[in-house]
Design a protein around this motif. Structure first.
Motif, short mmCIF file in Angstrom:
data_model
loop_
_atom_site.label_atom_id
_atom_site.label_comp_id
_atom_site.label_asym_id
_atom_site.label_seq_id
_atom_site.Cartn_x
_atom_site.Cartn_y
_atom_site.Cartn_z
N UNK A 192 49.43 34.12 49.27
CA UNK A 192 49.45 35.26 48.36
C UNK A 192 49.25 34.75 46.94
N UNK A 193 48.68 35.58 46.09
CA UNK A 193 48.49 35.20 44.70
C UNK A 193 49.59 35.83 43.85
N UNK A 194 49.69 35.38 42.60
CA UNK A 194 50.66 35.98 41.68
C UNK A 194 50.36 37.47 41.52
N UNK A 195 49.07 37.81 41.58
CA UNK A 195 48.69 39.23 41.43
C UNK A 195 49.23 40.05 42.60
N UNK A 196 49.15 39.50 43.82
CA UNK A 196 49.69 40.21 44.98
C UNK A 196 51.22 40.31 44.89
N UNK A 197 51.84 39.26 44.36
CA UNK A 197 53.29 39.32 44.17
C UNK A 197 53.63 40.40 43.14
N UNK A 198 52.81 40.49 42.09
CA UNK A 198 53.02 41.52 41.05
C UNK A 198 52.93 42.92 41.66
N UNK A 199 51.98 43.12 42.57
CA UNK A 199 51.83 44.43 43.23
C UNK A 199 53.09 44.75 44.03
N UNK A 200 53.60 43.73 44.75
CA UNK A 200 54.83 43.93 45.54
C UNK A 200 56.02 44.25 44.62
N UNK A 201 56.05 43.64 43.44
CA UNK A 201 57.13 43.90 42.48
C UNK A 201 57.01 45.33 41.95
#
Ligand SMILES: C[S@@+](CC[C@H](N)C(=O)[O-])C[C@H]1O[C@@H](n2cnc3c(N)ncnc32)[C@H](O)[C@@H]1O
Length: 226
Positions: free
Chosen positions: A199-208
């Motif tokens: 996962x990328x930081x961007x995908x983590x941001x979406x989850x957040x």
């Protein structure tokens, strides 16, 4: 550069003064960020008691560091929560800056880690421990609990670990920073992405943002108060 580092550099750069400026990185580790900034034209010094031999770096802790000339900016990436005397550390950083000096901090908000975030990390955790060894060690214990059908209680586990290590919480760090610096930017940010990650930081941001997981990173930029 790995995606987490690229994301971090993207946050840091807009808050730095224009080149050529003098930048100090406190707790620089192997100095990867010092080299990125030196390549971009900054006059960089990295300090860390565990710094490797490198002309840009000095093997010294913040407490013992002395420098004749003041810096235009100080960067702190994942080291402030380690430094015992938090208020003295922030005061020392303030004293190392020119009056218009800035600080940029990227930190670990371990106190926001919860079961949902732990489950998400477990799902994305690489089988071999990478750079994020703390997360791997934590998740191994959580996976045991999961396999035994026990409640995860990830927050209790991480609070115990942080207390043993003497880590400062996100609230303590923010309070100490705001005492000496204006709050030019503050954001809860991705941090949990294990390396190598699927996962990328961007995908983590979406989850957040969709409130599936907690943001376990903290980012702050400020200017020295007059
Ligand atoms: C989690 S590592 C982060 C390293 C680097 N900033 C990075 O992101 O790759 C924390 C670093 O803080 C350093 N550190 C701990 N106490 C310190 C102190 N008193 N002064 C300067 N650095 C310190 C440690 O040696 C370690 O390299």
């Amino acid at each position: 550069m790995d995606p987490w580092r690229r994301d971090l550099v993207g946050f840091v750069k807009p808050y730095l003064p224009a080149v050529p400026a003098r930048v100090l990185e406190v707790g620089c580790g192997d100095g990867w960020l010092c080299h990125v900034l030196a390549d971009a034209g900054y006059a960089v010094r990295g300090i860390d008691p565990q710094a490797p031999e490198d002309p840009l770096l000095s093997r010294v802790g913040l407490e013992e560091f002395h420098h004749a000339d003041a810096f235009d900016a100080v960067l702190v990436v994942l080291s402030l929560h380690h430094i015992r005397d938090l208020d003295r550390a922030v005061s020392k950083i303030a004293d190392l800056l020119v009056p218009s000096g800035r600080i940029v901090v990227v930190e670990f908000a371990w106190d926001r880690f919860d079961d949902a975030t732990a489950l998400w990390c477990l799902k994305h955790l690489p089988s071999e421990p990478g750079e994020h060894n703390w997360l791997h060690a934590l998740c191994v214990q959580l996976r045991e609990r999961q396999l035994q059908g026990q409640p995860l209680q990830a927050d209790a586990l991480i609070h115990g670990w942080a207390a043993d290590e003497g880590f400062h919480s996100s609230a303590e760090m923010t309070r100490a920073l705001r005492r000496r610096f204006s709050n030019d930017a503050f954001e809860w940010a991705p941090l949990s992405v294990p390396e190598p990650a699927d996962v990328t930081a961007e995908e983590e941001r979406v989850a957040i943002h969709s409130q599936r997981i907690a943001a376990t990173g903290l980012r702050f930029a400020g200017s020295l108060r007059g």
